[in-house]
Design a protein around this motif. Structure first.
Motif, PDB file in Angstrom:
ATOM      1  N   ARG A 196     -12.908  31.516  23.613  1.00  0.00           N
ATOM      2  CA  ARG A 196     -12.121  30.496  24.336  1.00  0.00           C
ATOM      3  C   ARG A 196     -10.863  30.139  23.538  1.00  0.00           C
ATOM      4  O   ARG A 196      -9.773  30.026  24.104  1.00  0.00           O
ATOM      5  N   MET A 256      -6.868  30.539  24.542  1.00  0.00           N
ATOM      6  CA  MET A 256      -5.891  29.436  24.565  1.00  0.00           C
ATOM      7  C   MET A 256      -4.723  29.714  23.615  1.00  0.00           C
ATOM      8  O   MET A 256      -3.600  29.334  23.890  1.00  0.00           O
ATOM      9  N   PHE A 292     -22.070  23.119  25.260  1.00  0.00           N
ATOM     10  CA  PHE A 292     -21.055  23.878  24.528  1.00  0.00           C
ATOM     11  C   PHE A 292     -20.804  25.264  25.090  1.00  0.00           C
ATOM     12  O   PHE A 292     -19.749  25.848  24.873  1.00  0.00           O
ATOM     13  N   SER A 293     -21.764  25.816  25.816  1.00  0.00           N
ATOM     14  CA  SER A 293     -21.512  27.150  26.362  1.00  0.00           C
ATOM     15  C   SER A 293     -20.445  27.083  27.462  1.00  0.00           C
ATOM     16  O   SER A 293     -19.783  28.070  27.748  1.00  0.00           O
ATOM     17  N   LYS A 294     -20.267  25.896  28.055  1.00  0.00           N
ATOM     18  CA  LYS A 294     -19.248  25.739  29.106  1.00  0.00           C
ATOM     19  C   LYS A 294     -17.964  25.085  28.592  1.00  0.00           C
ATOM     20  O   LYS A 294     -16.982  24.987  29.347  1.00  0.00           O
ATOM     21  N   ALA A 295     -17.978  24.607  27.356  1.00  0.00           N
ATOM     22  CA  ALA A 295     -16.791  23.911  26.830  1.00  0.00           C
ATOM     23  C   ALA A 295     -15.587  24.843  26.863  1.00  0.00           C
ATOM     24  O   ALA A 295     -15.649  25.954  26.334  1.00  0.00           O
ATOM     25  N   GLY A 296     -14.529  24.407  27.496  1.00  0.00           N
ATOM     26  CA  GLY A 296     -13.330  25.237  27.596  1.00  0.00           C
ATOM     27  C   GLY A 296     -13.228  25.997  28.904  1.00  0.00           C
ATOM     28  O   GLY A 296     -12.200  26.596  29.191  1.00  0.00           O
ATOM     29  N   HIS A 297     -14.302  25.942  29.703  1.00  0.00           N
ATOM     30  CA  HIS A 297     -14.278  26.662  30.979  1.00  0.00           C
ATOM     31  C   HIS A 297     -13.175  26.105  31.893  1.00  0.00           C
ATOM     32  O   HIS A 297     -12.380  26.863  32.459  1.00  0.00           O
ATOM     33  N   SER A 300     -10.521  24.421  31.038  1.00  0.00           N
ATOM     34  CA  SER A 300      -9.196  24.736  30.468  1.00  0.00           C
ATOM     35  C   SER A 300      -8.796  26.176  30.775  1.00  0.00           C
ATOM     36  O   SER A 300      -7.631  26.456  31.069  1.00  0.00           O
ATOM     37  N   GLY A 301      -9.770  27.087  30.706  1.00  0.00           N
ATOM     38  CA  GLY A 301      -9.503  28.490  31.032  1.00  0.00           C
ATOM     39  C   GLY A 301      -9.085  28.663  32.484  1.00  0.00           C
ATOM     40  O   GLY A 301      -8.161  29.430  32.797  1.00  0.00           O
ATOM     41  N   GLU A 302      -9.755  27.919  33.382  1.00  0.00           N
ATOM     42  CA  GLU A 302      -9.410  28.017  34.806  1.00  0.00           C
ATOM     43  C   GLU A 302      -8.012  27.443  35.062  1.00  0.00           C
ATOM     44  O   GLU A 302      -7.228  28.015  35.833  1.00  0.00           O
ATOM     45  N   VAL A 329      -2.389  24.090  27.403  1.00  0.00           N
ATOM     46  CA  VAL A 329      -3.802  24.516  27.361  1.00  0.00           C
ATOM     47  C   VAL A 329      -4.448  24.228  26.004  1.00  0.00           C
ATOM     48  O   VAL A 329      -5.645  23.947  25.942  1.00  0.00           O
ATOM     49  N   VAL A 330      -3.653  24.263  24.926  1.00  0.00           N
ATOM     50  CA  VAL A 330      -4.225  23.904  23.615  1.00  0.00           C
ATOM     51  C   VAL A 330      -4.611  22.422  23.617  1.00  0.00           C
ATOM     52  O   VAL A 330      -5.714  22.049  23.202  1.00  0.00           O
ATOM     53  N   TYR A 356      -7.642  21.973  26.006  1.00  0.00           N
ATOM     54  CA  TYR A 356      -8.877  22.534  25.447  1.00  0.00           C
ATOM     55  C   TYR A 356      -9.444  21.618  24.362  1.00  0.00           C
ATOM     56  O   TYR A 356     -10.649  21.328  24.338  1.00  0.00           O
ATOM     57  N   GLU A 357      -8.577  21.128  23.473  1.00  0.00           N
ATOM     58  CA  GLU A 357      -9.050  20.192  22.438  1.00  0.00           C
ATOM     59  C   GLU A 357      -9.656  18.948  23.102  1.00  0.00           C
ATOM     60  O   GLU A 357     -10.702  18.457  22.670  1.00  0.00           O
TER      61      GLU A 357
END
Lengths: 114, 136
Positions: free
Chosen positions: A58, A62, B12-17, B19-21, B40-41, B44-45
């Motif tokens: 991820r 980013m 946590f396995s979905k964290a950032g999903h 943001s990616g979309e 996105v940075v 994501y944070e």
């Protein structure tokens, strides 16, 4: 240095090859801390890390990082490989420690980011 | 354009999903890649912060010709001192968060660095709102 030569130098192997074999890298960054990786603000940086979980991929996505070397014999998980495939990120696994990897790459002229 | 995503605390396995979309949508809109990266940075944070600290949250993104406006609301413990939380190196993250490569007290400073306007409001025991704007 191109990716396929990096793989040979590090006695490493691809676990996801997104077709970057001939992509050239002049700069690398080594960290297990993903917030540090997210401070990178130039493109085309090789990431060297011992952190092998989904957040590694991820974070690379980013930070626009397209090639990751996993050191310390860490293994990419199936969900990491799936996300790397989706985002065209190459993952290379290497048994060497991060210090060893950095030393070899530095010796071949790859520069630090800072 | 208006986008909304749910974020589950602790997953946590979905964290950032999300943001990616959102990154995919911003790329489809052909925005400047450097602007996309900053957004996105920061996003994501902030998403990782919800997963790391809160029970649940949502992300609301509004895009117009001049700016991208992002609001992240969470239901969680809140931040007792935003001033301290903004200090580099200050963190209350759990060992699990650190195992995921975060929790070094760089999240909020990274968000500030990558946004044009940032407003954080928090009520202890209720939750936190992170509101930021990046101009196009």
């Amino acid at each position: 240095m191109i990716v396929k030569d990096i793989v040979t130098l590090l006695d490493a192997h691809y676990v996801n090859n997104s077709g970057l074999e001939n992509e050239n890298y002049d700069v690398a960054f080594a960290s297990d801390l993903m917030s540090d990786v997210l401070t990178i603000d130039i493109p085309n940086v090789l990431l060297i890390t011992g952190l092998a979980n989904i957040q590694t991929i991820r974070t690379a996505d980013m930070a626009e990082i397209k090639c990751i070397v996993l050191g310390r014999n860490k293994k990419a998980t199936p969900e990491m490989i799936e996300l790397a495939q989706e985002n065209e990120i190459t993952i290379i696994e290497c048994a060497y420690s991060l210090f060893h990897i950095c030393g070899l790459l530095y010796n071949e002229g790859i520069d630090p980011l800072y | 354009m208006h986008l909304e995503y749910k974020v589950q605390g602790g997953n946590f396995s979905k964290a950032g999903h999300a943001s990616g979309e959102i990154k995919k949508v911003l790329k489809q809109l052909n925005l400047n890649p450097m602007v996309i990266k900053r957004i996105v940075v920061a996003l994501y944070e902030a998403e990782v912060n919800i997963v790391a600290h809160a029970y649940e949250g949502d992300i609301i993104v509004d895009i117009d010709d001049s700016k991208v406006h992002v609001v992240l609301n969470d239901r969680g413990p809140g931040i007792p001192s935003i001033e301290r939380a903004m200090e580099k190196g200050y963190s209350t993250a759990s060992p699990l968060v650190r195992e995921m490569g975060f929790g070094a007290g760089m999240g909020l400073p990274n968000i500030k660095k990558n946004t044009d306007e940032l407003n954080i409001k928090s009520v202890v025991g209720e939750g936190t709102t992170v509101d930021f704007i990046n101009y196009l």
